[in-house]
Design a protein around this motif. Structure first.
Motif, PDB file in Angstrom:
ATOM      1  N   ASP A  99       1.635  -1.122   0.247  1.00 29.67           N
ATOM      2  CA  ASP A  99      -0.455  -0.180   0.142  1.00 29.67           C
ATOM      3  C   ASP A  99       1.100   1.111  -0.096  1.00 29.67           C
ATOM      4  O   ASP A  99       1.909   1.338   0.777  1.00 29.67           O
ATOM      5  CB  ASP A  99      -1.057  -0.280   1.136  1.00 29.67           C
ATOM      6  CG  ASP A  99      -1.512   1.451   1.333  1.00 29.67           C
ATOM      7  OD1 ASP A  99      -1.417   2.065   1.797  1.00 29.67           O
ATOM      8  OD2 ASP A  99      -2.866   1.819   1.137  1.00 29.67           O
ATOM      9  N   ARG A 111      -3.897   9.111  -5.755  1.00 36.61           N
ATOM     10  CA  ARG A 111      -4.296   9.520  -4.289  1.00 36.61           C
ATOM     11  C   ARG A 111      -3.822  10.895  -3.693  1.00 36.61           C
ATOM     12  O   ARG A 111      -3.705  11.537  -2.984  1.00 36.61           O
ATOM     13  CB  ARG A 111      -3.913   8.169  -3.297  1.00 36.61           C
ATOM     14  CG  ARG A 111      -4.256   6.928  -3.195  1.00 36.61           C
ATOM     15  CD  ARG A 111      -5.899   7.444  -2.557  1.00 36.61           C
ATOM     16  NE  ARG A 111      -5.783   7.346  -1.648  1.00 36.61           N
ATOM     17  CZ  ARG A 111      -5.571   7.628  -0.072  1.00 36.61           C
ATOM     18  NH1 ARG A 111      -5.170   6.848  -0.151  1.00 36.61           N
ATOM     19  NH2 ARG A 111      -5.828   8.075   0.767  1.00 36.61           N
ATOM     20  N   ASP A 114      -9.760   8.436   0.681  1.00 36.76           N
ATOM     21  CA  ASP A 114      -9.762   6.685  -0.667  1.00 36.76           C
ATOM     22  C   ASP A 114     -10.476   6.961  -1.056  1.00 36.76           C
ATOM     23  O   ASP A 114     -12.205   6.921  -1.106  1.00 36.76           O
ATOM     24  CB  ASP A 114     -10.120   5.896   0.604  1.00 36.76           C
ATOM     25  CG  ASP A 114      -8.462   5.515   1.750  1.00 36.76           C
ATOM     26  OD1 ASP A 114      -8.590   4.764   2.542  1.00 36.76           O
ATOM     27  OD2 ASP A 114      -7.780   5.152   1.108  1.00 36.76           O
TER      28      ASP A 114
END
Length: 223
Positions: free
Chosen positions: A71, A129, A180
């Motif tokens: 991640d 992101r 997110d």
């Protein structure tokens, strides 16, 4: 002999700070004479430059490369924690590396460390992101991380708030990332960052077309 001198100078720096790294003290610790140091390093500034390079090299050896399967935020946090741990473990060396403004170019190992940080930021961008440009994100992370370490080093160890690092990282993440999300991406900046992070893989475009597209995407992310 050069490696031995740098090693002894590093020990003196750790115990007594920068003022302890005199040519005479280093020569004595290394079992040699001051002229040897002048021959190998030029002067005390040259010796300190060698210490600086040694510090960044040591730091880089402990810094793992980006894990493409991890991640991206977790990977960024791992790098953040490593930076903090290195600084608190090596206060005098860290102060020499990050505590003084310099007009000279950074050592190659320092540039390699920034390149790893840039790769971590690019992973965030590729995941959609990143809410700011890659360059700005790299500078913000670098400034926040180094500033945090220097601030904590100025506080006695028993008075440091253990939650400070978490709070700083959370504030940084809030400033540079989106929430997110799942496609479609939320707004043009994350989308532009995600596409720009994968420009090198766009084989359907010529190098010239990729260059032009990179300019356009950069303009979007820095508006």
């Amino acid at each position: 002999m050069r490696e031995k001198i740098v090693g002894e100078a590093t020990k003196l720096l750790a115990v007594g700070g920068r003022d302890a790294v005199s040519t005479r003290a280093v020569a004595t610790a290394a079992g040699t004479q001051a002229p040897t140091i002048y021959r190998l390093f030029g002067d005390k500034d040259g010796l300190l430059a060698a210490l600086l390079d040694h510090g960044f090299t040591t730091y880089l050896e402990a810094k793992p490369p980006v894990d493409p399967d991890a991640d991206p935020l977790a990977d960024l946090r791992d790098g953040w924690d490593l930076h903090l741990d290195f600084g608190l473990t090596n206060p005098a060396l860290f102060a020499l590396m990050y505590g003084e403004p310099r007009s000279s170019p950074r050592p190659a190992a320092a540039e390699a460390g920034i390149a790893i940080l840039r790769d971590r930021v690019r992973a965030l961008a590729a995941a959609g992101r990143l809410a700011v440009s890659e360059d700005l994100a790299v500078q913000m992370i670098h400034a926040a991380g180094s500033g945090l370490v220097l601030a904590m080093l100025a506080i006695p160890a028993d008075q440091r708030d253990p939650l400070l690092s978490d709070a700083m990282f959370s504030a940084l993440v809030a400033a540079i990332t989106t929430d997110d999300i799942t496609p479609p991406l939320d707004g043009p900046v994350p989308a532009a960052n995600a596409l720009r992070a994968q420009l090198s893989d766009l084989n359907a475009l010529t190098p010239g077309e990729r260059h032009v597209l990179d300019e356009w995407l950069t303009r979007i992310t820095t508006q």
